[in-house]
Write an enzyme that holds these catalytic residues in place. Sequence first.
Site, PDB file in Angstrom:
ATOM      1  N   THR A  36       7.682  52.634  48.625  1.00 40.41           N
ATOM      2  CA  THR A  36       8.389  51.154  47.972  1.00 40.41           C
ATOM      3  C   THR A  36       7.420  51.216  47.305  1.00 40.41           C
ATOM      4  O   THR A  36       7.166  49.596  46.134  1.00 40.41           O
ATOM      5  CB  THR A  36       8.851  50.346  49.014  1.00 40.41           C
ATOM      6  OG1 THR A  36       8.050  49.972  49.871  1.00 40.41           O
ATOM      7  CG2 THR A  36      10.271  50.550  49.511  1.00 40.41           C
ATOM      8  N   ASP A  37       6.143  50.879  47.474  1.00 39.58           N
ATOM      9  CA  ASP A  37       4.728  50.287  47.118  1.00 39.58           C
ATOM     10  C   ASP A  37       4.298  50.435  45.511  1.00 39.58           C
ATOM     11  O   ASP A  37       4.467  49.281  45.171  1.00 39.58           O
ATOM     12  CB  ASP A  37       3.334  50.922  47.657  1.00 39.58           C
ATOM     13  CG  ASP A  37       2.959  52.716  47.890  1.00 39.58           C
ATOM     14  OD1 ASP A  37       3.683  52.957  47.370  1.00 39.58           O
ATOM     15  OD2 ASP A  37       1.684  53.186  48.914  1.00 39.58           O
ATOM     16  N   GLY A 122      -4.267  65.548  56.381  1.00 37.41           N
ATOM     17  CA  GLY A 122      -3.169  65.898  56.098  1.00 37.41           C
ATOM     18  C   GLY A 122      -1.764  65.854  57.052  1.00 37.41           C
ATOM     19  O   GLY A 122      -0.720  66.732  57.059  1.00 37.41           O
ATOM     20  N   GLY A 124      -0.562  62.418  57.145  1.00 39.46           N
ATOM     21  CA  GLY A 124       0.425  61.724  56.545  1.00 39.46           C
ATOM     22  C   GLY A 124      -0.023  60.221  57.278  1.00 39.46           C
ATOM     23  O   GLY A 124       0.673  59.412  56.859  1.00 39.46           O
ATOM     24  N   ASP A 173      -2.373  52.585  51.332  1.00 39.31           N
ATOM     25  CA  ASP A 173      -3.038  53.190  52.534  1.00 39.31           C
ATOM     26  C   ASP A 173      -3.954  52.536  51.977  1.00 39.31           C
ATOM     27  O   ASP A 173      -4.619  51.820  53.411  1.00 39.31           O
ATOM     28  CB  ASP A 173      -2.561  54.558  51.707  1.00 39.31           C
ATOM     29  CG  ASP A 173      -1.589  55.153  52.131  1.00 39.31           C
ATOM     30  OD1 ASP A 173      -0.543  54.711  52.257  1.00 39.31           O
ATOM     31  OD2 ASP A 173      -1.621  56.681  51.937  1.00 39.31           O
TER      32      ASP A 173
HETATM   33  C1  GLA Z   1       1.282  57.684  50.337  1.00 37.14           C
HETATM   34  C2  GLA Z   1       0.697  57.301  49.284  1.00 37.14           C
HETATM   35  C3  GLA Z   1       1.432  55.924  49.884  1.00 37.14           C
HETATM   36  C4  GLA Z   1       2.764  55.841  49.486  1.00 37.14           C
HETATM   37  C5  GLA Z   1       2.992  56.485  50.615  1.00 37.14           C
HETATM   38  C6  GLA Z   1       5.038  56.424  51.014  1.00 37.14           C
HETATM   39  O1  GLA Z   1       0.735  57.620  51.246  1.00 37.14           O
HETATM   40  O2  GLA Z   1      -0.574  57.069  49.163  1.00 37.14           O
HETATM   41  O3  GLA Z   1       1.133  55.489  48.835  1.00 37.14           O
HETATM   42  O4  GLA Z   1       3.431  55.779  48.398  1.00 37.14           O
HETATM   43  O5  GLA Z   1       3.175  57.608  50.448  1.00 37.14           O
HETATM   44  O6  GLA Z   1       5.060  55.409  51.142  1.00 37.14           O
END
Ligand code: GLA
Length: 388
Positions: A36-37, A122, A124, A173
Amino acid sequence: MIDIEFVRSRFIKHFDGKTGNVYTSPGRINLIGEHTDYNGGFVFPGAVDKGITAEIRANGTEDTVMAYAIDLKDRVDFKLSDPAGPKASWARYIYGIAKEFQKLGVDVKGFNIAFAGDVPLGAGMSSSAAMESCFACGLNDIFGENKVSPWDMVLAGQATEHNYCGVNCGIMDQFASVFGKSGCLMRLDCRSREFEYFPFKPDGYRLVLLDSVVKHQLAGSPYNDRRNSCENVVKHIQAKHPEGKFETLRDCTWEQLEEVKEEVGAEDYSRAKFVLGEKDRVLAVCDALNEGDYEKVGEMMYKTHEGLSKDYEVSCEELDFLNEIAKENEVTGSRIMGGGFGGCTINLVRNDLYNKFIADAKKRFNEKYGHEPKVYDVVIGDGSRRLC
Ligand code: GLA
């Protein structure tokens, strides 16, 4: 967090025996609000107690950077004036931040840097944003008199991804890494950049990550493809409504999405549908948190997983399997976390179910894939800072 003395001992050994300043920045979790960002929506991240720690010292040269990645035992030297920059992917984060700081008017000169991390790569959990904000924090202190604002550090991190690493990411992030606060999640409106700290102490529940150990890799096309799909839908809606101003999917309604359904095609339609639903789910989660209704929070998490898996198509077999195990163990909420294509699920689990769930997940995952998922209990920590 990585021990300062560990980083220091390597810094001394690999360079000229002198010490520098030590900085740290965390990785992040995200309770809800995925993809959504970059669509101008809401996200709900928090910093974790794992991150990247770096020692940095100006080395007196005009623009030579000597960099050592402690965990990889890899040394790379490069010049800031080299337009191509270093090849090693980890060194490009250092180069990128330095170049973006120069664009902001910071007089970045040569420096020595050694860094290590305990945020899994890696998985997430944004190890890359942790690097960017750690390096930004250090260069700001050493060359910028700390005049670069926290938001400009966030944007320099994002620009590093865009301009030097090939990922057209949003701001979640880097935001979480810079602004994180112990014990708090943050609700960020990615359009206005307003945010609020939400103390997160779910009585009777805990958050745990299960890492599939499928390495997620955002560089390359799949992540950027998702973003392109969203932007394409916005373009079509804008063309139908020239009187309106549609910058991102945040500005679009369900009705407007239906109007362009045929012309944008099934794939882009499904992706946009996920994003509109996710925008509503974040707000529902905020209300539920205010009421202490964690079962509702969990319900939304499962819906997000389903959308990320079926409509946004960023899941993988292993993550769907972990989600299934959570459901069967009556875990309150579970979903893919972060960009997807591997990495972790985030699980909101009642304390009394925790042991059984973890044991079952380890056993069944191992039976199917030949190794256990890694388990990380979430501790919500502080954002970027100087340690010494
Ligand atoms: C990655 C990207 C973020 C965001 C997420 C999904 O972490 O760096 O900006 O888009 O994926 O929410």
